[in-house]
Design a protein around this motif. Structure first.
Motif, short mmCIF file in Angstrom:
data_model
loop_
_atom_site.label_atom_id
_atom_site.label_comp_id
_atom_site.label_asym_id
_atom_site.label_seq_id
_atom_site.Cartn_x
_atom_site.Cartn_y
_atom_site.Cartn_z
N TYR A 35 7.85 -8.67 13.87
CA TYR A 35 6.48 -8.89 13.39
C TYR A 35 5.56 -9.34 14.53
CZ TYR A 35 2.57 -10.91 10.81
OH TYR A 35 1.32 -11.22 10.36
N TYR A 57 5.47 -5.78 5.16
CA TYR A 57 4.72 -6.28 3.99
C TYR A 57 5.26 -5.67 2.69
CZ TYR A 57 1.32 -8.77 6.77
OH TYR A 57 0.72 -9.68 7.61
N ASP A 58 5.66 -4.44 2.74
CA ASP A 58 6.18 -3.76 1.55
C ASP A 58 7.43 -4.47 1.04
OD1 ASP A 58 6.86 -1.89 -0.42
OD2 ASP A 58 6.96 -0.19 0.95
N GLY A 60 8.59 -7.50 2.20
CA GLY A 60 8.56 -8.95 2.28
C GLY A 60 9.51 -9.53 3.28
N VAL A 63 7.13 -11.87 6.38
CA VAL A 63 5.88 -12.17 5.68
C VAL A 63 6.15 -12.16 4.18
CG1 VAL A 63 4.39 -11.21 7.47
CG2 VAL A 63 5.26 -9.71 5.69
N ARG A 64 5.26 -12.77 3.44
CA ARG A 64 5.38 -12.66 1.98
C ARG A 64 5.16 -11.20 1.60
NH1 ARG A 64 1.64 -17.57 0.01
NH2 ARG A 64 0.54 -16.85 1.83
N GLN A 65 5.89 -10.74 0.61
CA GLN A 65 5.67 -9.38 0.14
C GLN A 65 4.23 -9.30 -0.34
OE1 GLN A 65 7.73 -8.14 -3.38
NE2 GLN A 65 7.78 -6.03 -2.67
N ASN A 66 3.53 -8.29 0.16
CA ASN A 66 2.12 -8.13 -0.15
C ASN A 66 1.84 -6.62 -0.19
OD1 ASN A 66 -0.73 -7.93 -0.01
ND2 ASN A 66 -0.84 -9.98 0.90
N GLU A 69 -1.41 -5.35 1.42
CA GLU A 69 -1.33 -5.23 2.88
C GLU A 69 -0.48 -4.04 3.27
OE1 GLU A 69 -2.64 -7.15 5.83
OE2 GLU A 69 -4.02 -7.26 4.14
N ALA A 70 0.61 -3.82 2.56
CA ALA A 70 1.47 -2.67 2.86
C ALA A 70 0.67 -1.38 2.71
CB ALA A 70 2.69 -2.66 1.93
N ASP A 119 0.85 -17.39 6.99
CA ASP A 119 0.86 -16.06 6.39
C ASP A 119 -0.50 -15.79 5.74
OD1 ASP A 119 1.82 -13.61 5.59
OD2 ASP A 119 3.41 -14.41 4.32
N PRO A 122 -1.64 -13.90 -0.51
CA PRO A 122 -1.32 -12.71 -1.30
C PRO A 122 -2.52 -12.24 -2.11
CG PRO A 122 -0.27 -14.66 -2.22
CD PRO A 122 -0.93 -15.09 -0.96
#
Length: 167
Positions: A35, A57-58, A60, A63-66, A69-70, A119, A122
């Protein structure tokens, strides 16, 4: 003139080394390092850099899954010609965000995360399933030879032929 050429060769070799470092980090599940390098390369507008950021991002990882953003990074990679990014966008739009997550709210077993204060926040909006948008992305991926795109197109057209008649 030689100095300019040498400068561009040096910059290109540094970039290649950094993206190779990303690949090595991802192979070792070192998402933090991957990252960090990807973010440093983000402004280069390279389709592979943007695709790998999207995947982090897809899924997670680090990073937090988002999904928002993905999608943002997948679209940037797709605009630069990344076929897998186009297909992944089709999957996201076909399933919708709620269906992408498993029972514990995550897609993968990535377990090392950055501190939440570092981060991005979300997205509060949840991406809904959209067969028409999914079909558009699958068609783009299929046009460029993605091996699974045709099956995905058939899946949508078999269940919702009215969408396919418009294409």
């Amino acid at each position: 003139m030689k100095k300019i050429v040498l400068f561009f060769i040096l910059v290109k070799s540094l970039y290649a080394e950094n993206f190779n470092d990303v690949t090595k980090a991802l192979e070792k599940d070192d998402y933090k390092n991957a990252y960090t390098i990807l973010k440093s390369l983000e402004n280069k507008q390279d389709k592979n850099v943007l695709f790998e950021l999207a995947r982090l991002y897809d899924y997670g990882c680090w990073v937090r899954q988002n999904i928002s953003e993905a999608v943002k990074y997948y679209k940037k990679a797709a605009a630069l010609g990344h076929v897998e990014a186009k297909y992944n966008l089709g999957i996201i739009y076909y399933l919708g965000e709620d269906n992408l997550k498993n029972s514990d709210g995550k897609i993968t077993a990535c377990n090392k995360y950055m501190d939440e204060k570092d981060d991005i926040k979300p997205s509060l909006a949840v991406l809904q399933a959209d067969d028409k948008e999914a079909l558009n992305w699958f068609l783009k991926a299929n046009k460029e030879g993605h091996s699974e795109a045709k099956n995905s197109i058939n899946l949508i057209c078999d269940s919702k032929p009215e969408i396919c008649k418009q294409k």
